[in-house]
Design a protein around this motif. Sequence first.
Motif, mmCIF file in Angstrom:
data_model
loop_
_atom_site.group_PDB
_atom_site.id
_atom_site.type_symbol
_atom_site.label_atom_id
_atom_site.label_comp_id
_atom_site.label_asym_id
_atom_site.label_seq_id
_atom_site.Cartn_x
_atom_site.Cartn_y
_atom_site.Cartn_z
ATOM 1 N N MET A 111 0.828 -1.209 0.000
ATOM 2 C CA MET A 111 0.000 0.000 0.000
ATOM 3 C C MET A 111 0.864 1.263 0.000
ATOM 4 O O MET A 111 0.546 2.246 -0.679
ATOM 5 C CB MET A 111 -0.939 0.011 1.213
ATOM 6 N N VAL A 112 1.955 1.237 0.752
ATOM 7 C CA VAL A 112 2.845 2.402 0.795
ATOM 8 C C VAL A 112 3.480 2.612 -0.573
ATOM 9 O O VAL A 112 3.547 3.746 -1.074
ATOM 10 C CB VAL A 112 3.906 2.240 1.907
ATOM 11 N N ILE A 113 3.896 1.531 -1.216
ATOM 12 C CA ILE A 113 4.480 1.632 -2.554
ATOM 13 C C ILE A 113 3.433 2.149 -3.549
ATOM 14 O O ILE A 113 3.734 2.995 -4.396
ATOM 15 C CB ILE A 113 5.070 0.273 -2.997
ATOM 16 N N GLU A 114 2.208 1.661 -3.444
ATOM 17 C CA GLU A 114 1.127 2.131 -4.327
ATOM 18 C C GLU A 114 0.880 3.626 -4.134
ATOM 19 O O GLU A 114 0.678 4.366 -5.102
ATOM 20 C CB GLU A 114 -0.156 1.332 -4.062
ATOM 21 N N ALA A 115 0.904 4.080 -2.898
ATOM 22 C CA ALA A 115 0.721 5.512 -2.615
ATOM 23 C C ALA A 115 1.857 6.330 -3.214
ATOM 24 O O ALA A 115 1.644 7.419 -3.758
ATOM 25 C CB ALA A 115 0.632 5.745 -1.115
ATOM 26 N N MET A 116 3.070 5.802 -3.129
ATOM 27 C CA MET A 116 4.221 6.496 -3.724
ATOM 28 C C MET A 116 4.094 6.571 -5.241
ATOM 29 O O MET A 116 4.369 7.609 -5.844
ATOM 30 C CB MET A 116 5.526 5.792 -3.341
ATOM 31 N N LYS A 117 3.646 5.479 -5.855
ATOM 32 C CA LYS A 117 3.437 5.475 -7.305
ATOM 33 C C LYS A 117 2.382 6.505 -7.703
ATOM 34 O O LYS A 117 2.560 7.246 -8.665
ATOM 35 C CB LYS A 117 2.999 4.088 -7.778
ATOM 36 N N ARG A 118 1.318 6.522 -6.945
ATOM 37 C CA ARG A 118 0.235 7.465 -7.249
ATOM 38 C C ARG A 118 0.708 8.907 -7.103
ATOM 39 O O ARG A 118 0.373 9.765 -7.907
ATOM 40 C CB ARG A 118 -0.966 7.197 -6.349
ATOM 41 N N ALA A 119 1.494 9.172 -6.081
ATOM 42 C CA ALA A 119 2.033 10.520 -5.883
ATOM 43 C C ALA A 119 2.918 10.912 -7.063
ATOM 44 O O ALA A 119 2.815 12.040 -7.578
ATOM 45 C CB ALA A 119 2.810 10.592 -4.570
ATOM 46 N N LEU A 120 3.764 10.004 -7.506
ATOM 47 C CA LEU A 120 4.630 10.286 -8.651
ATOM 48 C C LEU A 120 3.821 10.493 -9.924
ATOM 49 O O LEU A 120 4.153 11.352 -10.737
ATOM 50 C CB LEU A 120 5.656 9.167 -8.842
ATOM 51 N N ASP A 121 2.746 9.697 -10.090
ATOM 52 C CA ASP A 121 1.863 9.883 -11.252
ATOM 53 C C ASP A 121 1.262 11.285 -11.283
ATOM 54 O O ASP A 121 1.000 11.832 -12.352
ATOM 55 C CB ASP A 121 0.724 8.854 -11.243
ATOM 56 N N GLN A 122 1.031 11.840 -10.112
ATOM 57 C CA GLN A 122 0.455 13.181 -10.008
ATOM 58 C C GLN A 122 1.515 14.282 -10.029
ATOM 59 O O GLN A 122 1.197 15.456 -9.916
ATOM 60 C CB GLN A 122 -0.372 13.299 -8.724
ATOM 61 N N GLY A 123 2.779 13.884 -10.151
ATOM 62 C CA GLY A 123 3.857 14.870 -10.175
ATOM 63 C C GLY A 123 4.218 15.411 -8.806
ATOM 64 O O GLY A 123 4.855 16.450 -8.682
ATOM 65 N N LYS A 124 3.813 14.715 -7.770
ATOM 66 C CA LYS A 124 4.095 15.133 -6.387
ATOM 67 C C LYS A 124 5.218 14.258 -5.843
ATOM 68 O O LYS A 124 5.003 13.094 -5.555
ATOM 69 C CB LYS A 124 2.859 14.983 -5.501
ATOM 70 N N GLU A 125 6.371 14.832 -5.722
ATOM 71 C CA GLU A 125 7.534 14.055 -5.306
ATOM 72 C C GLU A 125 7.920 14.338 -3.858
ATOM 73 O O GLU A 125 9.101 14.405 -3.538
ATOM 74 C CB GLU A 125 8.708 14.366 -6.237
ATOM 75 N N HIS A 126 6.938 14.502 -2.994
ATOM 76 C CA HIS A 126 7.273 14.757 -1.592
ATOM 77 C C HIS A 126 6.458 13.846 -0.677
ATOM 78 O O HIS A 126 5.375 13.386 -1.018
ATOM 79 C CB HIS A 126 7.095 16.239 -1.234
ATOM 80 N N TRP A 127 7.034 13.603 0.465
ATOM 81 C CA TRP A 127 6.450 12.667 1.423
ATOM 82 C C TRP A 127 5.072 13.121 1.898
ATOM 83 O O TRP A 127 4.190 12.302 2.132
ATOM 84 C CB TRP A 127 7.404 12.467 2.603
ATOM 85 N N GLY A 128 4.872 14.411 2.012
ATOM 86 C CA GLY A 128 3.586 14.914 2.505
ATOM 87 C C GLY A 128 2.409 14.452 1.668
ATOM 88 O O GLY A 128 1.346 14.128 2.202
ATOM 89 N N TYR A 129 2.576 14.389 0.364
ATOM 90 C CA TYR A 129 1.489 13.940 -0.511
ATOM 91 C C TYR A 129 1.248 12.443 -0.351
ATOM 92 O O TYR A 129 0.103 11.992 -0.324
ATOM 93 C CB TYR A 129 1.793 14.298 -1.968
ATOM 94 N N VAL A 130 2.324 11.691 -0.247
ATOM 95 C CA VAL A 130 2.192 10.242 -0.023
ATOM 96 C C VAL A 130 1.439 10.004 1.282
ATOM 97 O O VAL A 130 0.524 9.177 1.348
ATOM 98 C CB VAL A 130 3.581 9.557 0.009
ATOM 99 N N LYS A 131 1.821 10.747 2.304
ATOM 100 C CA LYS A 131 1.166 10.612 3.606
ATOM 101 C C LYS A 131 -0.317 10.976 3.512
ATOM 102 O O LYS A 131 -1.170 10.298 4.098
ATOM 103 C CB LYS A 131 1.889 11.516 4.616
ATOM 104 N N TYR A 132 -0.638 12.003 2.749
ATOM 105 C CA TYR A 132 -2.041 12.403 2.558
ATOM 106 C C TYR A 132 -2.841 11.260 1.927
ATOM 107 O O TYR A 132 -3.949 10.952 2.379
ATOM 108 C CB TYR A 132 -2.106 13.655 1.684
#
Length: 125
Positions: A21-42
């Motif tokens: 799930m954490v990896i999926e959240a990171m992938k989704r954040a990168l897909d959205q162009g958000k390369e920071h931990w705060g977005y993954v955490k959101y």
Amino acid sequence: MTLRSIQNELSNWIAKLGDDMVIEAMKRALDQGKEHWGYVKYILEMWLEQGITTVEAARQERIAFRTQHKSQKKQKKAAWTGKKDVVPGWFEKRAQSVTSNTPATSVTLPDISEVMLKYQSSIVQ
């Protein structure tokens, strides 16, 4: 936020939802162009609130969100189609008064040429 605190939060999220799930959240954040931990955490926080605990459920939620978003866009677009511009009454009154106050004069070319001749003769003298 320090690297150590991000590592601690990452470990906590892996313990709560699992590394997939954490990896999926990171992938989704990168897909959205958000390369920071705060977005993954959101993303992870939203999933936790919604009771989403598997990668498949997260993917289904994304599909549902996109479908809903597309239908909302279509509804907004349909709502705007066919609308007429509304001209306020004060503008129409102003436009009428401007046209009614404009004198209907027609200046002919001979009148202008006479004025020009008088002007030129006054300069020469």
